[in-house]
Design an enzyme around this catalytic site. Structure first.
Site, PDB file in Angstrom:
ATOM      1  N   ASP A 125      27.211 -44.440 -11.741  1.00  8.71           N
ATOM      2  CA  ASP A 125      28.013 -43.237 -11.255  1.00  8.71           C
ATOM      3  C   ASP A 125      27.194 -42.324 -11.892  1.00  8.71           C
ATOM      4  O   ASP A 125      28.133 -41.784 -12.578  1.00  8.71           O
ATOM      5  CB  ASP A 125      29.887 -43.804 -12.043  1.00  8.71           C
ATOM      6  CG  ASP A 125      30.680 -43.000 -11.116  1.00  8.71           C
ATOM      7  OD1 ASP A 125      30.478 -42.497 -10.011  1.00  8.71           O
ATOM      8  OD2 ASP A 125      31.782 -42.430 -11.986  1.00  8.71           O
ATOM      9  N   HIS A 132      33.835 -30.866  -8.336  1.00  4.78           N
ATOM     10  CA  HIS A 132      35.532 -31.280  -9.682  1.00  4.78           C
ATOM     11  C   HIS A 132      33.992 -30.867 -10.510  1.00  4.78           C
ATOM     12  O   HIS A 132      35.083 -30.528 -11.448  1.00  4.78           O
ATOM     13  CB  HIS A 132      34.427 -32.856  -8.848  1.00  4.78           C
ATOM     14  CG  HIS A 132      34.705 -33.958  -9.870  1.00  4.78           C
ATOM     15  ND1 HIS A 132      36.339 -33.792 -10.065  1.00  4.78           N
ATOM     16  CD2 HIS A 132      34.372 -34.008 -10.983  1.00  4.78           C
ATOM     17  CE1 HIS A 132      36.380 -34.869 -11.343  1.00  4.78           C
ATOM     18  NE2 HIS A 132      35.455 -35.061 -11.689  1.00  4.78           N
ATOM     19  N   GLU A 197      39.993 -41.436  -9.024  1.00  2.00           N
ATOM     20  CA  GLU A 197      38.890 -40.513  -8.068  1.00  2.00           C
ATOM     21  C   GLU A 197      38.361 -40.919  -7.344  1.00  2.00           C
ATOM     22  O   GLU A 197      38.263 -41.644  -6.894  1.00  2.00           O
ATOM     23  CB  GLU A 197      37.667 -40.052  -9.101  1.00  2.00           C
ATOM     24  CG  GLU A 197      37.900 -39.724 -11.147  1.00  2.00           C
ATOM     25  CD  GLU A 197      36.459 -39.492 -11.497  1.00  2.00           C
ATOM     26  OE1 GLU A 197      35.546 -40.069 -11.478  1.00  2.00           O
ATOM     27  OE2 GLU A 197      37.131 -38.916 -12.262  1.00  2.00           O
ATOM     28  N   GLU A 199      35.234 -41.276  -4.804  1.00  2.00           N
ATOM     29  CA  GLU A 199      34.549 -41.172  -4.022  1.00  2.00           C
ATOM     30  C   GLU A 199      34.048 -41.877  -3.215  1.00  2.00           C
ATOM     31  O   GLU A 199      34.143 -42.794  -2.546  1.00  2.00           O
ATOM     32  CB  GLU A 199      33.625 -42.000  -5.888  1.00  2.00           C
ATOM     33  CG  GLU A 199      33.800 -40.860  -7.336  1.00  2.00           C
ATOM     34  CD  GLU A 199      33.547 -41.968  -8.105  1.00  2.00           C
ATOM     35  OE1 GLU A 199      32.113 -41.798  -8.048  1.00  2.00           O
ATOM     36  OE2 GLU A 199      33.842 -41.350  -9.392  1.00  2.00           O
ATOM     37  N   ASP A 231      37.678 -44.140  -8.602  1.00  2.00           N
ATOM     38  CA  ASP A 231      36.698 -44.505 -10.176  1.00  2.00           C
ATOM     39  C   ASP A 231      38.376 -43.839 -10.967  1.00  2.00           C
ATOM     40  O   ASP A 231      37.918 -42.718 -11.848  1.00  2.00           O
ATOM     41  CB  ASP A 231      35.655 -43.588 -10.243  1.00  2.00           C
ATOM     42  CG  ASP A 231      35.535 -43.933 -11.531  1.00  2.00           C
ATOM     43  OD1 ASP A 231      35.708 -44.671 -12.539  1.00  2.00           O
ATOM     44  OD2 ASP A 231      34.910 -42.218 -12.376  1.00  2.00           O
ATOM     45  N   ARG A 235      42.874 -40.222 -18.759  1.00  2.00           N
ATOM     46  CA  ARG A 235      41.685 -38.943 -18.494  1.00  2.00           C
ATOM     47  C   ARG A 235      41.890 -38.721 -19.995  1.00  2.00           C
ATOM     48  O   ARG A 235      42.116 -37.647 -20.771  1.00  2.00           O
ATOM     49  CB  ARG A 235      42.594 -37.800 -18.334  1.00  2.00           C
ATOM     50  CG  ARG A 235      42.412 -37.771 -16.456  1.00  2.00           C
ATOM     51  CD  ARG A 235      40.892 -37.590 -16.392  1.00  2.00           C
ATOM     52  NE  ARG A 235      40.714 -37.210 -14.742  1.00  2.00           N
ATOM     53  CZ  ARG A 235      39.723 -37.864 -14.302  1.00  2.00           C
ATOM     54  NH1 ARG A 235      38.141 -37.824 -14.767  1.00  2.00           N
ATOM     55  NH2 ARG A 235      39.431 -37.551 -13.125  1.00  2.00           N
ATOM     56  N   GLN A 238      39.643 -40.401 -22.263  1.00  2.00           N
ATOM     57  CA  GLN A 238      38.610 -39.618 -21.395  1.00  2.00           C
ATOM     58  C   GLN A 238      37.957 -38.247 -22.672  1.00  2.00           C
ATOM     59  O   GLN A 238      36.869 -38.303 -23.105  1.00  2.00           O
ATOM     60  CB  GLN A 238      38.380 -39.087 -20.809  1.00  2.00           C
ATOM     61  CG  GLN A 238      37.073 -38.376 -20.058  1.00  2.00           C
ATOM     62  CD  GLN A 238      37.161 -38.343 -18.162  1.00  2.00           C
ATOM     63  OE1 GLN A 238      38.129 -38.777 -17.961  1.00  2.00           O
ATOM     64  NE2 GLN A 238      35.644 -38.126 -17.980  1.00  2.00           N
ATOM     65  N   LYS A 251      37.154 -45.425 -18.429  1.00  2.00           N
ATOM     66  CA  LYS A 251      36.601 -45.780 -16.869  1.00  2.00           C
ATOM     67  C   LYS A 251      36.251 -47.159 -16.406  1.00  2.00           C
ATOM     68  O   LYS A 251      36.165 -47.636 -14.671  1.00  2.00           O
ATOM     69  CB  LYS A 251      34.660 -45.015 -16.894  1.00  2.00           C
ATOM     70  CG  LYS A 251      35.706 -43.833 -16.508  1.00  2.00           C
ATOM     71  CD  LYS A 251      36.213 -42.436 -15.559  1.00  2.00           C
ATOM     72  CE  LYS A 251      35.576 -40.935 -15.235  1.00  2.00           C
ATOM     73  NZ  LYS A 251      35.914 -40.629 -14.597  1.00  2.00           N
ATOM     74  N   THR A 255      37.743 -49.995 -11.009  1.00  2.00           N
ATOM     75  CA  THR A 255      36.948 -49.442 -10.208  1.00  2.00           C
ATOM     76  C   THR A 255      37.201 -50.097  -8.911  1.00  2.00           C
ATOM     77  O   THR A 255      36.907 -51.441  -8.640  1.00  2.00           O
ATOM     78  CB  THR A 255      35.763 -49.348 -10.772  1.00  2.00           C
ATOM     79  OG1 THR A 255      35.303 -49.085 -11.467  1.00  2.00           O
ATOM     80  CG2 THR A 255      35.044 -48.406  -9.275  1.00  2.00           C
ATOM     81  N   GLU A 371      42.526 -32.709 -11.186  1.00  2.00           N
ATOM     82  CA  GLU A 371      42.029 -31.585 -11.075  1.00  2.00           C
ATOM     83  C   GLU A 371      43.608 -30.628  -9.892  1.00  2.00           C
ATOM     84  O   GLU A 371      43.462 -29.447  -9.653  1.00  2.00           O
ATOM     85  CB  GLU A 371      40.726 -31.113  -9.719  1.00  2.00           C
ATOM     86  CG  GLU A 371      39.696 -31.684 -11.065  1.00  2.00           C
ATOM     87  CD  GLU A 371      38.926 -31.954  -8.967  1.00  2.00           C
ATOM     88  OE1 GLU A 371      38.193 -30.963  -8.654  1.00  2.00           O
ATOM     89  OE2 GLU A 371      38.767 -33.692  -9.216  1.00  2.00           O
TER      90      GLU A 371
HETATM   91 CA    CA Z   1      33.493 -41.116 -10.899  1.00  2.00          CA
END
Ligand code: CA
Length: 425
Positions: A125, A132, A197, A199, A231, A235, A238, A251, A255, A371
């Site tokens: 990744d 971001h 996420e 992506e 993804d 948080r 993380q 993570k 996915t 975000e």
């Molecule tokens: Ca990611």
């Protein structure tokens, strides 16, 4: 770089004898022809197919391939790929002599199960979304949002391929070690800050041998195509675990990948130049090539949609949360391949890169809730009166993407969808 050129398969005037492929809003007109795998029922073998309108063409049944090995197809030469695309395009056109044979190999997408487009080998990744990276950096490190290496190195980490799941497959809210707000010590608990996420997934076609870097000018020769990747990220987990070695259990619980690989050939009409803003460093020579500067980027509109359990029960459709564009990535696909292999690391057919979360510079262009909700402090107001700082049980997140440009037929990627189930007790 043998970047795909425009040819007769991109002609926007082409029409298909599969009527649904001619609908202006379809993701899969005859100019797209993405590859995936399907099966007619649980326990049956996966078969290679191409999406066309609301149908899928079984490639072996149509006489176009003699095997069901997606990696073999992906690793083929550019000439072989172009020949297959041309045979598909000609056979699916109005008035084709192949119509009878192809029609017998056609199934409705709603009547088959769509799986992962290929077995995923290694998964890396990246972190190419600079908007971001800057916004998230501000949340985690207000005084130092963008670390000094960002504009020199395509940042990435090695992910986990065992938990990559097909679109439509739900997953349980993960439990892991985290520190609740205001707490002094960690606990093992279900994440309270579950996020998505947005992506792009990049699929390696032809690999390289260990010890033999791929020059940036040949980077795209090793890429088969792209899809959508969510993804999913915890948080709170993380924030507690990411230093000093980066993402781990925040993570690797799930996915989600979309079912179709849109080939680089299909993306040929939608290329864009690679440019650096004034004042930013230019790429080091091993990441620089004229072909990258001329057309290394791809103009792909990316969207996030949310359908909560309450929306579903009320019969309300999903609501769009944001839109961004892959053009805003800080690094081009060819640069990711060159960087990943510059130390001699070998890539293989079916390896997957995540682009990193692609956010745009403006409001409403963020590719994650972290975000959009400013770290959870400003929950989003949804049209039905609900709010969201992070995902709740029963939420379905759907990623969508399309390419659109004057003089070209609009193509889409199909849905990349996943639903959050309650944590296992
Ligand atoms: Ca990611």
């Amino acid at each position: 770089m043998s970047r795909p050129e425009l040819d007769e398969t991109h002609d926007p005037a082409l029409a298909c004898w599969v009527e649904s492929a001619n609908h202006p809003a379809t993701d899969f007109p005859i100019q797209n022809l993405p590859f995936g795998r399907f099966r007619r029922g649980p326990g049956l073998d996966w078969r290679i197919g191409v999406a066309i309108g609301d149908q899928v063409l079984d490639l072996e049944a149509a006489g176009l391939i003699g095997h069901q090995d997606m990696h073999r197809l992906m690793a083929g030469t550019a000439a072989a790929r172009r020949a297959l695309r041309l045979a598909l395009s000609r056979g699916l056109r109005d008035g084709s002599a192949e119509r009878g044979r192809f029609a017998e190999a056609m199934l409705a997408q709603r009547e088959v199960e769509l799986g992962l487009p290929c077995t995923i080998g290694d998964y890396t990744d990246f972190y190419t979304g600079i908007h971001h990276a800057t916004t998230v950096g501000q949340l985690f490190r207000p005084d130092n949002p963008l670390l000094p290496n960002y504009k020199w190195v395509p940042i990435g980490y090695h992910g986990r391929s065992s938990s990559i799941i097909a679109s439509g497959q739900p997953f349980h809210r993960p439990r892991a070690q985290l520190v609740a707000a205001g707490a002094a010590a960690p606990v093992l608990a279900p994440t309270a800050r579950l996020d998505y996420e947005l992506e792009l997934g990049i699929f390696i076609g032809r690999g390289n041998a260990l010890g033999e870097p791929v020059p940036v000018a040949e980077g795209e020769d090793h890429v088969f195509g792209v899809g959508l990747l969510n993804d999913w990220s915890a948080r709170d987990v993380q924030a507690w675990e990411y230093q000093p070695l980066g993402p781990f259990l925040a993570k690797n619980f799930a996915t989600t990948l979309s079912p179709w690989i849109v080939t680089l050939e299909a993306l040929a009409p939608f290329r864009a130049p690679f440019e650096r803003p004034a004042g930013d460093p230019q790429p080091l020579p091993y990441l620089d090539a004229p072909a990258v500067r001329e057309a290394g980027m791809v103009d792909i509109t990316l969207e996030v949609w949310l359908q909560t359990a309450a929306m579903r029960e009320a019969g309300r459709p999903a609501e769009r949360l944001s839109a961004s564009n892959f053009r805003d990535a800080y690094w081009a696909i060819a640069q990711l391949v060159a960087h990943h292999s510059v130390n001699g690391c070998n890539l293989g057919s079916g390896d997957l890169f995540g682009s990193g979360t692609i956010s745009g510079p403006g409001p409403g262009q963020a590719g994650s809730l972290l975000e959009l909700s400013r770290g959870g402090r400003q929950p989003l107001a949804l049209a039905n009166g609900e709010t969201r700082a992070f995902l709740e049980d029963g939420d379905s997140v759907i990623l969508r993407a399309h390419c659109e440009r004057p003089g070209a037929r609009r193509i889409g990627f199909g849905d990349c969808a996943g639903t959050v189930l309650a944590a296992r007790s």
